[in-house]
Motif scaffolding. Structure first.
Motif, PDB file in Angstrom:
ATOM      1  N   THR A   6       3.050  -9.288  -4.775  1.00 35.12           N
ATOM      2  CA  THR A   6       2.259  -8.696  -3.699  1.00 35.12           C
ATOM      3  C   THR A   6       3.092  -8.613  -2.435  1.00 35.12           C
ATOM      4  O   THR A   6       3.592  -9.632  -1.952  1.00 35.12           O
ATOM      5  CB  THR A   6       0.995  -9.535  -3.441  1.00 35.12           C
ATOM      6  N   THR A   7       3.242  -7.396  -1.915  1.00 39.16           N
ATOM      7  CA  THR A   7       3.959  -7.220  -0.645  1.00 39.16           C
ATOM      8  C   THR A   7       3.074  -6.530   0.387  1.00 39.16           C
ATOM      9  O   THR A   7       3.577  -6.048   1.402  1.00 39.16           O
ATOM     10  CB  THR A   7       5.259  -6.406  -0.838  1.00 39.16           C
ATOM     11  N   ARG A   8       1.772  -6.483   0.134  1.00 36.15           N
ATOM     12  CA  ARG A   8       0.882  -5.769   1.066  1.00 36.15           C
ATOM     13  C   ARG A   8       0.862  -6.431   2.442  1.00 36.15           C
ATOM     14  O   ARG A   8       0.527  -5.782   3.434  1.00 36.15           O
ATOM     15  CB  ARG A   8      -0.530  -5.673   0.507  1.00 36.15           C
ATOM     16  N   GLY A   9       1.236  -7.710   2.503  1.00 32.29           N
ATOM     17  CA  GLY A   9       1.274  -8.388   3.797  1.00 32.29           C
ATOM     18  C   GLY A   9       2.587  -8.234   4.535  1.00 32.29           C
ATOM     19  O   GLY A   9       2.740  -8.755   5.648  1.00 32.29           O
ATOM     20  N   ALA A  10       3.540  -7.525   3.929  1.00 35.36           N
ATOM     21  CA  ALA A  10       4.838  -7.334   4.581  1.00 35.36           C
ATOM     22  C   ALA A  10       4.660  -6.575   5.897  1.00 35.36           C
ATOM     23  O   ALA A  10       3.965  -5.556   5.943  1.00 35.36           O
ATOM     24  CB  ALA A  10       5.784  -6.575   3.660  1.00 35.36           C
ATOM     25  N   LYS A  11       5.293  -7.055   6.958  1.00 37.83           N
ATOM     26  CA  LYS A  11       5.102  -6.459   8.282  1.00 37.83           C
ATOM     27  C   LYS A  11       5.920  -5.192   8.478  1.00 37.83           C
ATOM     28  O   LYS A  11       5.723  -4.476   9.458  1.00 37.83           O
ATOM     29  CB  LYS A  11       5.430  -7.487   9.367  1.00 37.83           C
ATOM     30  N   SER A  12       6.846  -4.918   7.548  1.00 37.57           N
ATOM     31  CA  SER A  12       7.682  -3.731   7.662  1.00 37.57           C
ATOM     32  C   SER A  12       8.238  -3.371   6.295  1.00 37.57           C
ATOM     33  O   SER A  12       8.211  -4.188   5.364  1.00 37.57           O
ATOM     34  CB  SER A  12       8.838  -3.968   8.642  1.00 37.57           C
ATOM     35  N   PRO A  38       0.777  -1.238   0.000  1.00 38.50           N
ATOM     36  CA  PRO A  38       0.000   0.000   0.000  1.00 38.50           C
ATOM     37  C   PRO A  38       0.817   1.301   0.000  1.00 38.50           C
ATOM     38  O   PRO A  38       0.227   2.375   0.131  1.00 38.50           O
ATOM     39  CB  PRO A  38      -0.808  -0.114   1.297  1.00 38.50           C
ATOM     40  N   GLU A  39       2.149   1.198  -0.136  1.00 40.41           N
ATOM     41  CA  GLU A  39       2.901   2.434  -0.340  1.00 40.41           C
ATOM     42  C   GLU A  39       2.534   2.995  -1.715  1.00 40.41           C
ATOM     43  O   GLU A  39       2.015   2.299  -2.581  1.00 40.41           O
ATOM     44  CB  GLU A  39       4.399   2.167  -0.229  1.00 40.41           C
ATOM     45  N   ARG A  40       2.847   4.255  -1.914  1.00 40.16           N
ATOM     46  CA  ARG A  40       2.379   4.941  -3.106  1.00 40.16           C
ATOM     47  C   ARG A  40       3.429   4.934  -4.211  1.00 40.16           C
ATOM     48  O   ARG A  40       4.516   4.386  -4.054  1.00 40.16           O
ATOM     49  CB  ARG A  40       1.913   6.347  -2.738  1.00 40.16           C
ATOM     50  N   THR A  41       3.088   5.519  -5.333  1.00 42.06           N
ATOM     51  CA  THR A  41       3.908   5.424  -6.539  1.00 42.06           C
ATOM     52  C   THR A  41       5.339   5.896  -6.305  1.00 42.06           C
ATOM     53  O   THR A  41       6.293   5.273  -6.789  1.00 42.06           O
ATOM     54  CB  THR A  41       3.263   6.242  -7.673  1.00 42.06           C
ATOM     55  N   ARG A  86       9.419  -5.802   2.976  1.00 43.62           N
ATOM     56  CA  ARG A  86       9.059  -5.498   1.591  1.00 43.62           C
ATOM     57  C   ARG A  86      10.326  -5.366   0.740  1.00 43.62           C
ATOM     58  O   ARG A  86      10.422  -5.909  -0.368  1.00 43.62           O
ATOM     59  CB  ARG A  86       8.242  -4.207   1.544  1.00 43.62           C
ATOM     60  N   GLU A  87      11.294  -4.640   1.245  1.00 43.92           N
ATOM     61  CA  GLU A  87      12.548  -4.437   0.517  1.00 43.92           C
ATOM     62  C   GLU A  87      13.257  -5.761   0.271  1.00 43.92           C
ATOM     63  O   GLU A  87      13.787  -6.003  -0.813  1.00 43.92           O
ATOM     64  CB  GLU A  87      13.437  -3.490   1.315  1.00 43.92           C
ATOM     65  N   SER A  88      13.229  -6.645   1.263  1.00 41.77           N
ATOM     66  CA  SER A  88      13.868  -7.953   1.112  1.00 41.77           C
ATOM     67  C   SER A  88      13.190  -8.775   0.019  1.00 41.77           C
ATOM     68  O   SER A  88      13.860  -9.415  -0.806  1.00 41.77           O
ATOM     69  CB  SER A  88      13.818  -8.708   2.446  1.00 41.77           C
ATOM     70  N   ASP A  89      11.857  -8.755  -0.022  1.00 41.03           N
ATOM     71  CA  ASP A  89      11.125  -9.490  -1.056  1.00 41.03           C
ATOM     72  C   ASP A  89      11.446  -8.954  -2.452  1.00 41.03           C
ATOM     73  O   ASP A  89      11.624  -9.726  -3.407  1.00 41.03           O
ATOM     74  CB  ASP A  89       9.624  -9.393  -0.813  1.00 41.03           C
ATOM     75  N   LEU A  90      11.543  -7.640  -2.573  1.00 42.01           N
ATOM     76  CA  LEU A  90      11.815  -7.038  -3.878  1.00 42.01           C
ATOM     77  C   LEU A  90      13.265  -7.254  -4.294  1.00 42.01           C
ATOM     78  O   LEU A  90      13.548  -7.407  -5.488  1.00 42.01           O
ATOM     79  CB  LEU A  90      11.464  -5.556  -3.849  1.00 42.01           C
ATOM     80  N   ARG A  91      14.173  -7.302  -3.334  1.00 43.42           N
ATOM     81  CA  ARG A  91      15.572  -7.608  -3.631  1.00 43.42           C
ATOM     82  C   ARG A  91      15.703  -9.050  -4.108  1.00 43.42           C
ATOM     83  O   ARG A  91      16.404  -9.342  -5.077  1.00 43.42           O
ATOM     84  CB  ARG A  91      16.444  -7.378  -2.397  1.00 43.42           C
ATOM     85  N   GLU A  92      14.987  -9.963  -3.437  1.00 42.84           N
ATOM     86  CA  GLU A  92      15.008 -11.373  -3.816  1.00 42.84           C
ATOM     87  C   GLU A  92      14.433 -11.568  -5.219  1.00 42.84           C
ATOM     88  O   GLU A  92      14.958 -12.349  -6.026  1.00 42.84           O
ATOM     89  CB  GLU A  92      14.213 -12.192  -2.801  1.00 42.84           C
TER      90      GLU A  92
END
Length: 268
Positions: free
Chosen positions: A235-241, A16-19, A245-251
């Protein structure tokens, strides 16, 4: 930009972060560019704001996703042709070569009736752009299945000059991404990289966390003569921090780069 296949970060992946957060994260993690999902965030609709973000963070917009979702049916206009035209103008202004578009919904009768011809007309006006029609999936509710798209969820059954292949949508439709890529042929212009388990819903998992042949598809692109881009759409909306989110996108980026640089001949 290098000669490698560009790996983009879809702005939908930071929701849910923005553009603006997509540009900041793309720059921090080393993505080649951003795919802008045009939605209710005013920044996603504004060429000047997007150009400013691209310049500030040093990451170009290389794809624009037209507002085709249920939640974006009144972005810019209730008229789907006007939304597509505005998306094309945005991409053209930003020098982004690809516009992602969905097949028409069943209730968009006039739009659906003229979709192929109308898409050709828009493409003739914006000759530098690929209008890449995306594969979708049936919707399952209360034990029943229906297809909310006309004439169906698989654009290769109609035939268009350019396509977006979405691996998460392949999982949701129980279809083989490699076979779909074969059907798309030289029209394959863009890939949405995300995974799924085949449970019948659109999951957009980090690649490698589902059952789809994400690695095989990426490795096959060189043999297909692919000259488009790959956008990470997870989808990273469930990321707790933010750190998670950054870790998922890096992976996701590391997965894409690893398999794009280890090509497999198409006939192997």
């Amino acid at each position: 930009m290098t000669s490698r296949v560009p790996v983009l970060l879809s702005s939908s992946s930071v929701f849910p972060e923005r553009t603006a957060a997509a540009f900041q994260l793309a720059a921090a993690l080393g993505y080649d560019g951003v795919e802008v999902m045009v939605w209710t965030d005013a920044v996603s609709q504004d060429a000047g704001a997007l150009r400013g973000l691209a310049k500030h963070y040093g990451v170009p917009v290389l794809s624009v996703h037209a507002p085709c979702l249920l939640v974006t049916q009144r972005v810019w206009s209730p008229d789907p042709w006007e939304r597509l035209r505005r998306a094309a103008e945005l991409a053209d202004t930003l020098e982004a070569p690809t516009v992602v578009v969905h097949p028409p919904f069943t209730w968009q009768r006039d739009y659906a009736r003229n979709f192929a011809d109308g898409l050709r007309t828009v493409a003739d006006r914006f000759t530098g752009l690929h209008f890449a029609v995306e594969n979708m999936y049936p919707v399952r509710m209360a034990g029943r299945q229906f297809v909310p798209y006309v004439p169906g969820w698989d654009p290769t059954e109609v035939g268009y000059p350019a396509y977006t292949l979405d691996l998460s949508h392949c999982a949701a439709s129980h279809s083989d991404p490699l076979a779909m890529a074969d059907r798309m042929g030289t029209g394959l212009a863009h890939v949405h990289l995300g995974d799924g388990t085949g449970e019948g819903r659109d999951e957009h998992l980090v690649p490698g966390r589902g059952t789809q042949p994400c690695a095989e598809l990426l490795r096959s692109l060189a043999g297909r003569g692919f000259t488009g881009s790959v956008a990470v759409e997870v989808t990273t909306r469930g990321a707790k921090s933010r750190a998670v989110r950054e870790s998922d996108l890096r992976e996701s980026l590391a997965f894409a780069r690893a398999h794009l640089t280890a090509p497999t001949p198409l006939n192997a």
